[in-house]
Design a protein around this motif. Structure first.
Motif, PDB file in Angstrom:
ATOM      1  N   GLU A 220       0.856  -1.538  -0.345  1.00 62.89           N
ATOM      2  CA  GLU A 220       0.186  -0.056   0.103  1.00 62.89           C
ATOM      3  C   GLU A 220       0.681   1.205  -0.183  1.00 62.89           C
ATOM      4  O   GLU A 220       0.299   2.558  -0.690  1.00 62.89           O
ATOM      5  N   SER A 221       1.384   1.302   0.790  1.00 60.89           N
ATOM      6  CA  SER A 221       3.004   2.273   0.364  1.00 60.89           C
ATOM      7  C   SER A 221       4.074   2.991  -0.425  1.00 60.89           C
ATOM      8  O   SER A 221       4.108   3.725  -0.967  1.00 60.89           O
ATOM      9  N   LEU A 222       3.600   1.381  -1.520  1.00 61.11           N
ATOM     10  CA  LEU A 222       4.609   2.655  -2.478  1.00 61.11           C
ATOM     11  C   LEU A 222       3.583   1.706  -4.170  1.00 61.11           C
ATOM     12  O   LEU A 222       3.661   2.498  -4.820  1.00 61.11           O
ATOM     13  N   PHE A 223       2.493   2.204  -3.382  1.00 59.88           N
ATOM     14  CA  PHE A 223       1.175   2.129  -4.805  1.00 59.88           C
ATOM     15  C   PHE A 223       1.412   3.231  -5.414  1.00 59.88           C
ATOM     16  O   PHE A 223       1.271   3.462  -6.789  1.00 59.88           O
ATOM     17  N   GLU A 224       0.943   4.739  -5.404  1.00 56.38           N
ATOM     18  CA  GLU A 224       1.661   5.838  -5.380  1.00 56.38           C
ATOM     19  C   GLU A 224       2.571   5.278  -6.179  1.00 56.38           C
ATOM     20  O   GLU A 224       2.639   5.983  -7.896  1.00 56.38           O
ATOM     21  N   SER A 225       3.323   5.049  -5.986  1.00 51.93           N
ATOM     22  CA  SER A 225       4.776   5.459  -6.941  1.00 51.93           C
ATOM     23  C   SER A 225       4.826   4.236  -7.507  1.00 51.93           C
ATOM     24  O   SER A 225       5.498   4.791  -8.762  1.00 51.93           O
ATOM     25  N   HIS A 265      -9.880   2.542   0.409  1.00 51.37           N
ATOM     26  CA  HIS A 265      -8.898   3.811   0.458  1.00 51.37           C
ATOM     27  C   HIS A 265      -7.915   4.111  -0.901  1.00 51.37           C
ATOM     28  O   HIS A 265      -7.603   5.304  -0.878  1.00 51.37           O
ATOM     29  N   LEU A 266      -7.922   3.697  -2.012  1.00 43.77           N
ATOM     30  CA  LEU A 266      -6.259   3.301  -2.411  1.00 43.77           C
ATOM     31  C   LEU A 266      -7.372   4.003  -4.204  1.00 43.77           C
ATOM     32  O   LEU A 266      -6.808   4.296  -5.290  1.00 43.77           O
ATOM     33  N   GLN A 267      -8.682   3.068  -3.895  1.00 38.73           N
ATOM     34  CA  GLN A 267      -9.436   2.560  -5.364  1.00 38.73           C
ATOM     35  C   GLN A 267      -9.697   4.675  -5.619  1.00 38.73           C
ATOM     36  O   GLN A 267      -9.928   4.808  -7.030  1.00 38.73           O
ATOM     37  N   PRO A 268     -10.123   4.999  -4.827  1.00 34.98           N
ATOM     38  CA  PRO A 268     -10.087   6.436  -5.424  1.00 34.98           C
ATOM     39  C   PRO A 268      -8.821   7.129  -6.677  1.00 34.98           C
ATOM     40  O   PRO A 268      -9.006   7.621  -7.769  1.00 34.98           O
ATOM     41  N   LYS A 269      -7.907   6.995  -5.995  1.00 39.41           N
ATOM     42  CA  LYS A 269      -6.852   7.663  -5.884  1.00 39.41           C
ATOM     43  C   LYS A 269      -6.451   6.901  -7.627  1.00 39.41           C
ATOM     44  O   LYS A 269      -6.146   7.535  -9.139  1.00 39.41           O
ATOM     45  N   LEU A 270      -6.693   5.640  -7.742  1.00 37.93           N
ATOM     46  CA  LEU A 270      -6.976   5.082  -9.529  1.00 37.93           C
ATOM     47  C   LEU A 270      -7.935   5.764 -10.527  1.00 37.93           C
ATOM     48  O   LEU A 270      -7.716   5.856 -11.231  1.00 37.93           O
ATOM     49  N   LEU A 271      -9.544   5.533  -9.911  1.00 41.50           N
ATOM     50  CA  LEU A 271      -9.979   6.291 -10.704  1.00 41.50           C
ATOM     51  C   LEU A 271      -9.584   7.246 -10.850  1.00 41.50           C
ATOM     52  O   LEU A 271     -10.288   8.121 -12.175  1.00 41.50           O
ATOM     53  N   THR A 272      -9.611   8.600 -10.452  1.00 42.42           N
ATOM     54  CA  THR A 272      -8.952   9.972 -10.775  1.00 42.42           C
ATOM     55  C   THR A 272      -8.353  10.111 -11.144  1.00 42.42           C
ATOM     56  O   THR A 272      -8.269  10.003 -12.902  1.00 42.42           O
ATOM     57  N   ALA A 273      -7.031   9.230 -11.965  1.00 43.53           N
ATOM     58  CA  ALA A 273      -5.681   8.765 -12.982  1.00 43.53           C
ATOM     59  C   ALA A 273      -6.146   8.509 -14.064  1.00 43.53           C
ATOM     60  O   ALA A 273      -6.169   9.230 -15.403  1.00 43.53           O
ATOM     61  N   LEU A 274      -7.617   7.556 -14.340  1.00 46.88           N
ATOM     62  CA  LEU A 274      -8.514   7.028 -14.821  1.00 46.88           C
ATOM     63  C   LEU A 274      -8.989   7.862 -16.522  1.00 46.88           C
ATOM     64  O   LEU A 274      -8.981   8.133 -17.294  1.00 46.88           O
ATOM     65  N   GLU A 275      -9.919   8.903 -15.183  1.00 51.69           N
ATOM     66  CA  GLU A 275     -11.158   9.833 -15.334  1.00 51.69           C
ATOM     67  C   GLU A 275      -9.885  10.969 -16.224  1.00 51.69           C
ATOM     68  O   GLU A 275     -10.650  11.246 -16.782  1.00 51.69           O
ATOM     69  N   GLN A 276      -9.016  11.514 -15.661  1.00 51.98           N
ATOM     70  CA  GLN A 276      -8.544  12.582 -16.112  1.00 51.98           C
ATOM     71  C   GLN A 276      -7.623  11.951 -16.963  1.00 51.98           C
ATOM     72  O   GLN A 276      -6.364  13.114 -17.269  1.00 51.98           O
ATOM     73  N   ARG A 277      -6.969  10.775 -17.414  1.00 54.92           N
ATOM     74  CA  ARG A 277      -6.585  10.397 -17.770  1.00 54.92           C
ATOM     75  C   ARG A 277      -4.708  11.102 -18.062  1.00 54.92           C
ATOM     76  O   ARG A 277      -4.234  11.443 -19.035  1.00 54.92           O
ATOM     77  N   GLN A 278      -4.157  11.318 -16.403  1.00 59.58           N
ATOM     78  CA  GLN A 278      -2.915  11.517 -16.169  1.00 59.58           C
ATOM     79  C   GLN A 278      -3.255  12.026 -15.306  1.00 59.58           C
ATOM     80  O   GLN A 278      -3.528  11.176 -13.901  1.00 59.58           O
ATOM     81  N   VAL A 279      -0.889  11.462 -15.068  1.00 56.18           N
ATOM     82  CA  VAL A 279      -0.501  11.021 -13.363  1.00 56.18           C
ATOM     83  C   VAL A 279       0.052  12.413 -12.977  1.00 56.18           C
ATOM     84  O   VAL A 279       0.508  13.289 -13.715  1.00 56.18           O
ATOM     85  N   ILE A 280       0.118  12.532 -11.107  1.00 58.36           N
ATOM     86  CA  ILE A 280       0.870  13.386 -10.728  1.00 58.36           C
ATOM     87  C   ILE A 280       1.925  12.800 -10.061  1.00 58.36           C
ATOM     88  O   ILE A 280       1.508  11.788  -9.037  1.00 58.36           O
ATOM     89  N   PRO A 281       2.962  12.112 -10.816  1.00 58.98           N
ATOM     90  CA  PRO A 281       4.182  11.714  -9.824  1.00 58.98           C
ATOM     91  C   PRO A 281       4.441  11.724  -8.360  1.00 58.98           C
ATOM     92  O   PRO A 281       4.270  12.944  -8.202  1.00 58.98           O
ATOM     93  N   VAL A 282       4.482  10.942  -7.582  1.00 57.21           N
ATOM     94  CA  VAL A 282       5.247  11.201  -5.971  1.00 57.21           C
ATOM     95  C   VAL A 282       5.797  12.434  -5.879  1.00 57.21           C
ATOM     96  O   VAL A 282       7.188  12.686  -6.049  1.00 57.21           O
TER      97      VAL A 282
END
Length: 466
Positions: A220-225, A265-282
């Motif tokens: 979980e701690s490495l999910f975003e990275s 609690h991590l699912q919204p982060k994935l959903l946001t990336a898929l909806e906006q079609r962009q990511v913000i690196p940690v």
């Protein structure tokens, strides 16, 4: 005060002991180790033990020599040992022509004798930094290759001629050429990753990369990275910028395996990336656009996915534009013979074993077994059979069916001999199988009930042929 950066190892090669001593004393705070050699042969032997970050090499060794012939010779030998070597040539004062020729032959830089200490330090520090950046570039190329490479077993085809598999092939054929996201459902071992690879192979993105992320194995701690990447200094071990898996899949396909194990609690982060079609690196603040097609897979039953306390329904809608459900082997017994023949032939070639017949009674036993571990368990059983068989034909024992097919028995009573069976191997197998069946072969849930990690449970399943 900022601490001087220390590099790994520096090797100095010069026939003048005073030069060696002077350089060693000057550079000792810059490197973990400074090794000096009057003999180039000894220096090359030292390189065999550990490659240096920088080599300082004298251009001339013979008394009165000025043409740098020996230096050029040893420069070539060093580069043979290590094509990525960073070599700083030590030349006589005003030996500009020698320095230029040395750099043409592969040297990184040069210093002239007698040198300025500041000039030598700056030159060597820059050279060491160059070596570090080269190694990081090589590492990143390897990482990129690993991300895009097929997983072990990725060359195994999707096999079966049953009506259930015919439906799967039809869905793959219709969904693959589109940009629709696909959700693959099925028990462990049914071949969900093979379906993902078929979808990618027949898609418009087939010439680009397929990147696989096992969400059940990402902490979980490495999910975003892992998914979004990070910038240098974002956390303690972030020593450089690193692209995430979603950016690595840009232009291609992103396969999110074990999506059902992603914490709520991590699912919204994935959903946001898929909806906006962009990511913000940690650690970053600049969005990076991505263009990926998403294929997800899970062993969770549909009713569990529909439970809002376990899985966000808006994320589910984003993922399952097309849904493909892979049937377990117990629902397509007619495919077992095809699979066994394929895997037996595959492992016979791999291990150099002779071809063996599968008698009718053995084939019937194989086709009559429910194979709780599905195709994965069948493949392991075929591999064991090829390795262990010693006759002209396979037997049921070669596939461990004598212990793999449990005989029906009544509910245990005080007189039931099953209660008195204290064999640890059989008891462990029974408990693992019971936990798997209880949780419909959801590895994460079964592992949690057994008090094991997913990896430990997989090892026990393989050990017992489950």
């Amino acid at each position: 005060m900022t601490q001087t950066r220390r590099f790994g190892r520096c090797i100095i090669i010069d026939d003048d002991p005073d030069i060696l001593l002077s350089a060693r004393l000057l550079l000792r705070d810059l490197f973990r180790e400074v090794a000096d050699f009057q003999s180039p042969e000894d220096a090359l032997q030292a390189m065999d033990e550990e490659l240096p970050d920088v080599v300082l090499l004298d251009a001339n060794f013979g008394r009165g020599a000025t043409n740098a012939a020996e230096g050029f010779h040893w420069l070539a030998e060093i580069l043979k040992r290590d094509p990525q070597a960073v070599v700083v040539m030590i030349t006589a004062h005003a030996g500009v022509s020698v320095a230029v020729e040395a750099m043409k032959r592969g040297a990184t830089d040069f210093v002239s004798k007698p040198w300025s200490n500041e000039r030598l330090l700056a030159t060597v520090r820059t050279a060491a930094a160059l070596r570090t950046s080269r190694e990081e570039a090589v590492t990143e190329r390897k990482r990129s290759a690993a991300i895009g490479a097929p997983a072990a077993g990725g060359d195994i085809p999707l096999l079966g001629r049953s009506p259930a598999m015919a439906r799967v092939y039809s869905l793959i054929e219709r969904a693959a050429p589109t940009e629709a996201n696909v959700l693959i459902l099925g028990e462990n071992g049914t071949g969900k990753e093979l379906v993902a690879r078929e979808l990618h192979r027949h898609s418009r993105r087939a010439d680009n990369v397929l990147v696989t992320v096992d969400l059940g194995a990402v902490a979980e701690s490495l999910f975003e990275s892992e998914l979004f990447g990070h910038v240098k200094g974002a956390f303690t071990d972030a020593k450089g910028d690193r692209i995430g898996r979603m950016q690595a899949a840009n232009g291609g396909t992103l396969f999110l395996d074990e999506i059902g194990n992603l914490p709520l609690h991590l699912q919204p982060k994935l959903l946001t990336a898929l909806e906006q079609r962009q990511v913000i690196p940690v650690g970053g603040n600049k969005p990076v656009p991505i263009d990926v097609r998403v294929i997800a897979a899970t062993n969770c039953p549909p009713d569990q996915l529909a439970d809002e306390s376990r899985f966000r329904q808006d994320l589910l809608f984003r993922l399952n534009t097309v849904e493909i459900e892979l049937p377990p082997l117990r629902e397509r017994h007619e495919d077992i013979g095809v699979l066994i023949e394929h895997f037996v032939a595959l492992y016979a070639r791999k291990y150099g074993k002779p071809a063996r017949a599968i008698p009718a009674e053995v084939a019937a036993a194989l086709e009559g077994y429910d194979w709780p571990g599905n195709v994965r368990a069948l493949r392991h059983a075929a591999e064991r059979a090829v390795i262990l068989a010693d006759g002209d034909a396979f037997t049921a024992e070669d596939f461990s069916l004598s212990r793999a097919i449990p005989a029906p028995r009544p509910q245990a009573t005080q007189a039931d001999p099953a209660r008195d069976d204290l064999n640890l191997e059989r008891a462990e197998k029974a408990i693992v199988e019971q936990a798997l069946k209880k949780h419909s072969y959801n590895i994460s849930l079964a592992a949690a009930e057994l008090g094991l990690t997913r990896a430990s449970l997989y090892r026990r399943m393989e050990k017992h042929g489950l």
